[in-house]
Design a protein around this motif. Structure first.
Motif, PDB file in Angstrom:
ATOM      1  N   ASN A   1      -5.159   3.569   5.792  1.00 20.24           N
ATOM      2  CA  ASN A   1      -4.338   3.805   6.970  1.00 20.24           C
ATOM      3  C   ASN A   1      -4.937   4.967   7.733  1.00 20.24           C
ATOM      4  OD1 ASN A   1      -1.891   2.848   8.292  1.00 20.24           O
ATOM      5  ND2 ASN A   1      -1.050   4.891   7.925  1.00 20.24           N
ATOM      6  N   ARG A   2      -4.650   5.021   9.026  1.00 17.74           N
ATOM      7  CA  ARG A   2      -5.166   6.149   9.815  1.00 17.74           C
ATOM      8  C   ARG A   2      -4.681   7.474   9.249  1.00 17.74           C
ATOM      9  NH1 ARG A   2      -3.926   6.279  16.165  1.00 17.74           N
ATOM     10  NH2 ARG A   2      -1.810   6.141  15.324  1.00 17.74           N
ATOM     11  N   ASN A   3      -3.438   7.495   8.802  1.00 13.87           N
ATOM     12  CA  ASN A   3      -2.883   8.687   8.162  1.00 13.87           C
ATOM     13  C   ASN A   3      -2.320   8.312   6.791  1.00 13.87           C
ATOM     14  OD1 ASN A   3      -3.222  10.505  10.470  1.00 13.87           O
ATOM     15  ND2 ASN A   3      -1.622   9.266  11.433  1.00 13.87           N
ATOM     16  N   ARG A   4      -2.527   9.165   5.821  1.00 11.78           N
ATOM     17  CA  ARG A   4      -2.001   8.901   4.487  1.00 11.78           C
ATOM     18  C   ARG A   4      -0.481   9.018   4.494  1.00 11.78           C
ATOM     19  NH1 ARG A   4      -4.411  11.336  -1.209  1.00 11.78           N
ATOM     20  NH2 ARG A   4      -2.987  10.143  -2.588  1.00 11.78           N
ATOM     21  N   LEU A   5       0.175   8.162   3.733  1.00 13.98           N
ATOM     22  CA  LEU A   5       1.625   8.213   3.623  1.00 13.98           C
ATOM     23  C   LEU A   5       2.071   9.485   2.908  1.00 13.98           C
ATOM     24  CD1 LEU A   5       2.405   4.552   2.484  1.00 13.98           C
ATOM     25  CD2 LEU A   5       2.523   5.472   4.803  1.00 13.98           C
ATOM     26  N   ARG A   6       3.328   9.858   3.141  1.00 17.54           N
ATOM     27  CA  ARG A   6       3.888  10.969   2.387  1.00 17.54           C
ATOM     28  C   ARG A   6       3.928  10.603   0.909  1.00 17.54           C
ATOM     29  NH1 ARG A   6       7.901  10.494   6.218  1.00 17.54           N
ATOM     30  NH2 ARG A   6       9.449  10.060   4.585  1.00 17.54           N
ATOM     31  N   ALA A   7       3.826  11.611   0.064  1.00 19.34           N
ATOM     32  CA  ALA A   7       3.699  11.375  -1.373  1.00 19.34           C
ATOM     33  C   ALA A   7       4.869  10.574  -1.929  1.00 19.34           C
ATOM     34  CB  ALA A   7       3.585  12.715  -2.102  1.00 19.34           C
ATOM     35  N   GLU A   8       6.091  10.855  -1.449  1.00 17.73           N
ATOM     36  CA  GLU A   8       7.248  10.149  -1.997  1.00 17.73           C
ATOM     37  C   GLU A   8       7.235   8.664  -1.629  1.00 17.73           C
ATOM     38  OE1 GLU A   8       8.773  12.379   1.722  1.00 17.73           O
ATOM     39  OE2 GLU A   8       7.327  12.685   0.094  1.00 17.73           O
ATOM     40  N   ILE A   9       6.730   8.338  -0.417  1.00 16.44           N
ATOM     41  CA  ILE A   9       6.632   6.931  -0.021  1.00 16.44           C
ATOM     42  C   ILE A   9       5.533   6.239  -0.819  1.00 16.44           C
ATOM     43  CG2 ILE A   9       6.108   5.354   1.880  1.00 16.44           C
ATOM     44  CD1 ILE A   9       7.261   7.446   3.780  1.00 16.44           C
ATOM     45  N   GLU A  10       4.408   6.913  -0.932  1.00 15.74           N
ATOM     46  CA  GLU A  10       3.277   6.365  -1.694  1.00 15.74           C
ATOM     47  C   GLU A  10       3.676   6.113  -3.145  1.00 15.74           C
ATOM     48  OE1 GLU A  10      -0.646   8.576  -2.741  1.00 15.74           O
ATOM     49  OE2 GLU A  10      -0.911   7.773  -0.706  1.00 15.74           O
ATOM     50  N   ASP A  11       4.377   7.069  -3.737  1.00 13.95           N
ATOM     51  CA  ASP A  11       4.807   6.918  -5.135  1.00 13.95           C
ATOM     52  C   ASP A  11       5.817   5.770  -5.271  1.00 13.95           C
ATOM     53  OD1 ASP A  11       3.199   9.040  -5.783  1.00 13.95           O
ATOM     54  OD2 ASP A  11       4.824  10.507  -5.883  1.00 13.95           O
ATOM     55  N   GLY A  12       6.724   5.654  -4.301  1.00 11.47           N
ATOM     56  CA  GLY A  12       7.718   4.601  -4.357  1.00 11.47           C
ATOM     57  C   GLY A  12       7.105   3.211  -4.282  1.00 11.47           C
ATOM     58  N   LEU A  13       6.003   3.100  -3.559  1.00  9.22           N
ATOM     59  CA  LEU A  13       5.310   1.820  -3.428  1.00  9.22           C
ATOM     60  C   LEU A  13       4.275   1.609  -4.536  1.00  9.22           C
ATOM     61  CD1 LEU A  13       4.656   1.895   0.425  1.00  9.22           C
ATOM     62  CD2 LEU A  13       6.343   0.488  -0.763  1.00  9.22           C
ATOM     63  N   GLU A  14       4.056   2.654  -5.335  1.00  7.12           N
ATOM     64  CA  GLU A  14       3.009   2.619  -6.366  1.00  7.12           C
ATOM     65  C   GLU A  14       1.680   2.213  -5.741  1.00  7.12           C
ATOM     66  OE1 GLU A  14       4.307   1.120 -10.393  1.00  7.12           O
ATOM     67  OE2 GLU A  14       5.956   0.305  -9.192  1.00  7.12           O
ATOM     68  N   ALA A  15       1.371   2.834  -4.611  1.00  7.00           N
ATOM     69  CA  ALA A  15       0.203   2.469  -3.821  1.00  7.00           C
ATOM     70  C   ALA A  15      -0.884   3.524  -3.939  1.00  7.00           C
ATOM     71  CB  ALA A  15       0.588   2.287  -2.357  1.00  7.00           C
ATOM     72  N   THR A  16      -2.119   3.079  -3.991  1.00  7.52           N
ATOM     73  CA  THR A  16      -3.289   3.954  -4.062  1.00  7.52           C
ATOM     74  C   THR A  16      -3.958   4.033  -2.700  1.00  7.52           C
ATOM     75  OG1 THR A  16      -3.671   3.367  -6.375  1.00  7.52           O
ATOM     76  CG2 THR A  16      -5.525   4.330  -5.161  1.00  7.52           C
ATOM     77  N   TYR A  17      -4.134   5.248  -2.207  1.00  4.72           N
ATOM     78  CA  TYR A  17      -4.735   5.459  -0.885  1.00  4.72           C
ATOM     79  C   TYR A  17      -6.251   5.532  -0.971  1.00  4.72           C
ATOM     80  CZ  TYR A  17      -6.070   7.870   3.435  1.00  4.72           C
ATOM     81  OH  TYR A  17      -6.664   8.221   4.609  1.00  4.72           O
ATOM     82  N   TRP A  18      -6.914   4.858  -0.035  1.00 10.12           N
ATOM     83  CA  TRP A  18      -8.368   4.928   0.101  1.00 10.12           C
ATOM     84  C   TRP A  18      -8.694   5.525   1.464  1.00 10.12           C
ATOM     85  CZ3 TRP A  18     -12.019   2.926  -3.501  1.00 10.12           C
ATOM     86  CH2 TRP A  18     -11.454   2.271  -4.596  1.00 10.12           C
ATOM     87  N   GLU A  19      -9.358   6.663   1.468  1.00 13.60           N
ATOM     88  CA  GLU A  19      -9.773   7.247   2.740  1.00 13.60           C
ATOM     89  C   GLU A  19     -10.865   6.415   3.377  1.00 13.60           C
ATOM     90  OE1 GLU A  19     -11.349  11.544   4.532  1.00 13.60           O
ATOM     91  OE2 GLU A  19     -10.895  11.332   2.402  1.00 13.60           O
ATOM     92  N   SER A  20     -11.729   5.814   2.543  1.00 10.59           N
ATOM     93  CA  SER A  20     -12.834   5.004   3.038  1.00 10.59           C
ATOM     94  C   SER A  20     -12.452   3.532   3.036  1.00 10.59           C
ATOM     95  CB  SER A  20     -14.078   5.212   2.166  1.00 10.59           C
ATOM     96  OG  SER A  20     -15.061   4.224   2.451  1.00 10.59           O
ATOM     97  N   LEU A  21     -12.413   2.925   4.215  1.00  7.78           N
ATOM     98  CA  LEU A  21     -12.135   1.498   4.302  1.00  7.78           C
ATOM     99  C   LEU A  21     -13.243   0.694   3.628  1.00  7.78           C
ATOM    100  CD1 LEU A  21     -10.507  -0.907   5.313  1.00  7.78           C
ATOM    101  CD2 LEU A  21     -11.661  -0.678   7.537  1.00  7.78           C
ATOM    102  N   ASP A  22     -14.481   1.112   3.804  1.00  7.73           N
ATOM    103  CA  ASP A  22     -15.606   0.403   3.185  1.00  7.73           C
ATOM    104  C   ASP A  22     -15.448   0.335   1.672  1.00  7.73           C
ATOM    105  OD1 ASP A  22     -16.664   0.115   5.685  1.00  7.73           O
ATOM    106  OD2 ASP A  22     -18.412   1.403   5.361  1.00  7.73           O
TER     107      ASP A  22
END
Length: 328
Positions: A180-201
């Motif tokens: 995503n253009r901006n990383r989600l807030r930690a509580e939202i990310e944790d609730g979705l059990e989602a892993t953020y990737w800064e690099s789309l590639d």
């Protein structure tokens, strides 16, 4: 406004309940058939109306806005995306633009999940066999697809719809990743059990399924270009319920024809209804006619949003869904 009511032009047929309410509130000119307006018809409507209610088929560029009459002060878009409207030029001319965000989140996320299942489980191939009378009975190796549980789902665009897709995917046992253009807030990310990737590639190279859920803007045009598509695993599947322009459709077609992608589920296309004809003949490609928002409930709620925006504007207040600038 001789009648004291706003003059409103609607460019396409809307649900009956929406049209009825619009006629009760405003001096409305409705579309008698469900064909898109020509450019000349749009220009005439913009010369005459106080408010224009267009849809995504209507390209409201700076040339059309330049022909607008001085009384046109609101373009109340029937839809969330506004990439078909030159918002900056409209604002320069003192014309407000509104949209209908939020009401189609669940409908579009449902369709994204449906496409993921349709492609990975080969549902259209099974349907075609049954409808064509070509099924001879169960066999251990026929119509073998893949299990979605345990697969890595990469979500490109983690706004309302992307998050709704993530919640559905988790229920199916998928591992959720996102860029995503901006990383989600930690509580939202944790609730979705989602892993953020800064690099789309790096993300697309490791995903089993990629779901496109970002808007079409200048910065997302061909975000999934030939180079990025080639980074994907040959066993991977790509699904798009957002905007067709985000994917280089010709490059996607080449990847699929070469067997370098396992399949695709598409509800939107780079050139509107003119999809690459080679895609139509591929059994591993599921193609839908932009059905992501096609629920009775969703389309009525879109109309209600439009009416609220127009009514608020008519009352002299700031519409609740005012678009301040085109997304970038």
């Amino acid at each position: 406004m001789a009648s004291g009511r706003l003059s409103v032009v609607v460019t396409r047929r809307l649900p009956d309940v929406v049209e009825t309410r619009l006629m009760e509130l405003f001096d409305v000119k409705l579309r008698s058939d469900d064909t898109p307006m020509s450019r000349e018809e749009l220009a005439e409507a913009m010369r005459e109306a106080d408010v224009l209610i267009p849809t995504l088929n209507d390209r409201i560029d700076n040339g059309l806005i330049g022909q607008a009459g001085p009384q046109l002060r609101l373009i109340a878009n029937y839809g969330a995306g506004v990439d078909h409207i030159d918002v900056a030029t409209a604002r320069q001319r003192g014309i407000q633009v509104t949209n209908t965000p939020g009401v189609l989140t669940d409908d579009t996320a449902d369709m994204a999940m449906a496409l993921i299942l349709a492609v990975t489980r080969r549902i259209p191939e099974g349907l075609a066999a049954m409808q064509g009378g070509n099924w001879d009975g169960w066999a251990p190796t026929s119509f073998l697809g893949g299990r979605v549980a345990g697969r890595r789902l990469g979500i490109l665009g983690m706004g309302r719809i992307g998050q709704a897709v993530a919640r559905r995917a988790r229920a199916f046992g998928m591992q959720v990743h996102y860029h995503n253009r901006n990383r989600l807030r930690a509580e939202i990310e944790d609730g979705l059990e989602a892993t953020y990737w800064e690099s789309l590639d790096q993300m697309v190279a490791r995903m089993d399924v990629l779901s496109i859920n970002c808007p079409h803007t200048p910065s997302t045009f061909h975000l999934m270009n030939a180079r990025r598509l080639k980074l994907m695993k040959p066993s991977a599947v790509i699904v798009n319920t957002s905007r067709g322009e985000v994917i280089d459709e010709n490059a996607l077609t080449r990847q699929l024809k070469a067997g370098q992608l396992a399949g695709a589920g598409l509800d939107v296309y780079e050139h509107g209804s003119q999809a690459n004809p080679d895609l139509r003949s591929m059994p591993n490609v599921v193609m839908l006619p932009h059905m992501g928002s096609a629920t009775v409930e969703g389309r009525v709620e879109m109309g209600q949003k439009v009416m609220l925006n127009v009514k608020t504007f008519a009352d002299g207040h700031r519409p609740p869904d005012l678009v301040l600038q085109a997304l970038d």
